[in-house]
Design an enzyme around this catalytic site. Structure first.
Site, PDB file in Angstrom:
ATOM      1  CB  SER A   1      -0.896   0.006   1.255  1.00  0.00           C
ATOM      2  OG  SER A   1      -1.519   1.260   1.441  1.00  0.00           O
TER       3      SER A   1
ATOM      4  CE1 TYR B   1      -4.541  -1.821   5.053  1.00  0.00           C
ATOM      5  CE2 TYR B   1      -3.555   0.277   4.434  1.00  0.00           C
ATOM      6  CZ  TYR B   1      -4.117  -0.927   4.081  1.00  0.00           C
ATOM      7  OH  TYR B   1      -4.258  -1.254   2.754  1.00  0.00           O
TER       8      TYR B   1
END
Length: 255
Positions: free
Chosen positions: A139, A152
């Site tokens: 990501s 995250y």
């Protein structure tokens, strides 16, 4: 070009969003697709989409990727593996001092340990074959600071580092490993995430998140799947140990 005919591809989290788009595209390109998905209903929907579009071979398995015993059992049933796409993951909102231990552990177990479990199960098979491709879904949160995404970001930073490690350690075995770092991609996951955390402000938040990419919109799952296809194809045979942002200019142009 970009044919996967005769390849056995395992895709985790293949029941929706990016995972579904990758599963459908890989099947279209001739791969035998093995979908690993916790939500069996979602996996069935992906199978239906594959079977509706092309004459392809695809199988779904209900599995919690954070459970190594389950993962090893499923991978033993699958047998031969040419491609592994570590896509399964969950998100979380919170800073370091607002993230509970329970939530931190959950994010780690699914996003990091889940990828490790699948690597642990598949790499010996690829080594035996003398070839293989691993693609991890990282990501932009692994590369830049994203507000309120502590756990995250931690998990995706781990995926980024694991990609480099696997690429280095298994190069001599003919195994390539790369990662993709998407920015925000419009999936049912995103819609559910906004509804859960910003009730009553869905349209406003969707517009804000869309415009956070310099290109002015979120990505589409098919756009991530296209990059995944290239990196897992023989045409990308000279590529390993790299991360590919598919981010609408987020990392380099978001001044």
């Amino acid at each position: 070009m970009f044919s996967l005919k005769g390849k056995s591809a395992v895709i985790t989290g293949g029941g929706s969003g990016i995972g579904r788009a990758i599963s459908v595209l890989f099947a279209k390109q001739g791969a035998v697709v093995h979908i690993i998905e916790l939500n069996s209903d979602a996996a069935t929907e992906t199978l239906n989409e594959i079977n509706d579009g092309v004459n392809a071979e695809a199988v779904a398995y209900s599995c919690d990727v954070s459970n190594q015993t389950q993962v090893l059992d499923i991978f033993n049933k699958i047998g031969n593996i040419d491609i592994l796409v570590n896509n399964a993951g969950i998100a979380h909102i919170g800073k370091a001092d607002t993230t509970s231990e329970e939530d931190f552990t959950k994010i780690f177990n699914v996003n990091v340990k889940g990828a490790y479990n699948c690597l642990y199960a598949s790499l010996p098979v690829m080594k035996k074959n003398g070839a293989g491709v691993v693609l991890n879904m990282a990501s932009i949160a692994a590369i830049v600071g994203i507000t309120d995404r502590f756990a995250y970001s931690m998990s995706k930073g781990a995926i980024y580092a694991m990609t480099l490690s696997v690429a280095r350690d298994y190069m001599a075995d003919g195994i390539r490993c790369n990662s993709i770092s998407p920015a925000r991609v419009h999936t049912p996951f995103v819609d559910g995430f906004i509804a859960k955390n910003y009730a009553g402000k869905e349209a406003e938040i969707f517009d804000k998140l869309s415009k956070s990419q310099p290109i002015g919109r979120m990505g589409a799952p098919d756009e991530i799947a296209s990059m995944a296809l290239y990196l897992c194809s023989d045409e990308a045979g000279f590529i390993t140990g790299n991360d590919y942002p598919v981010d609408g200019g987020f990392i380099k142009l978001n001044n």
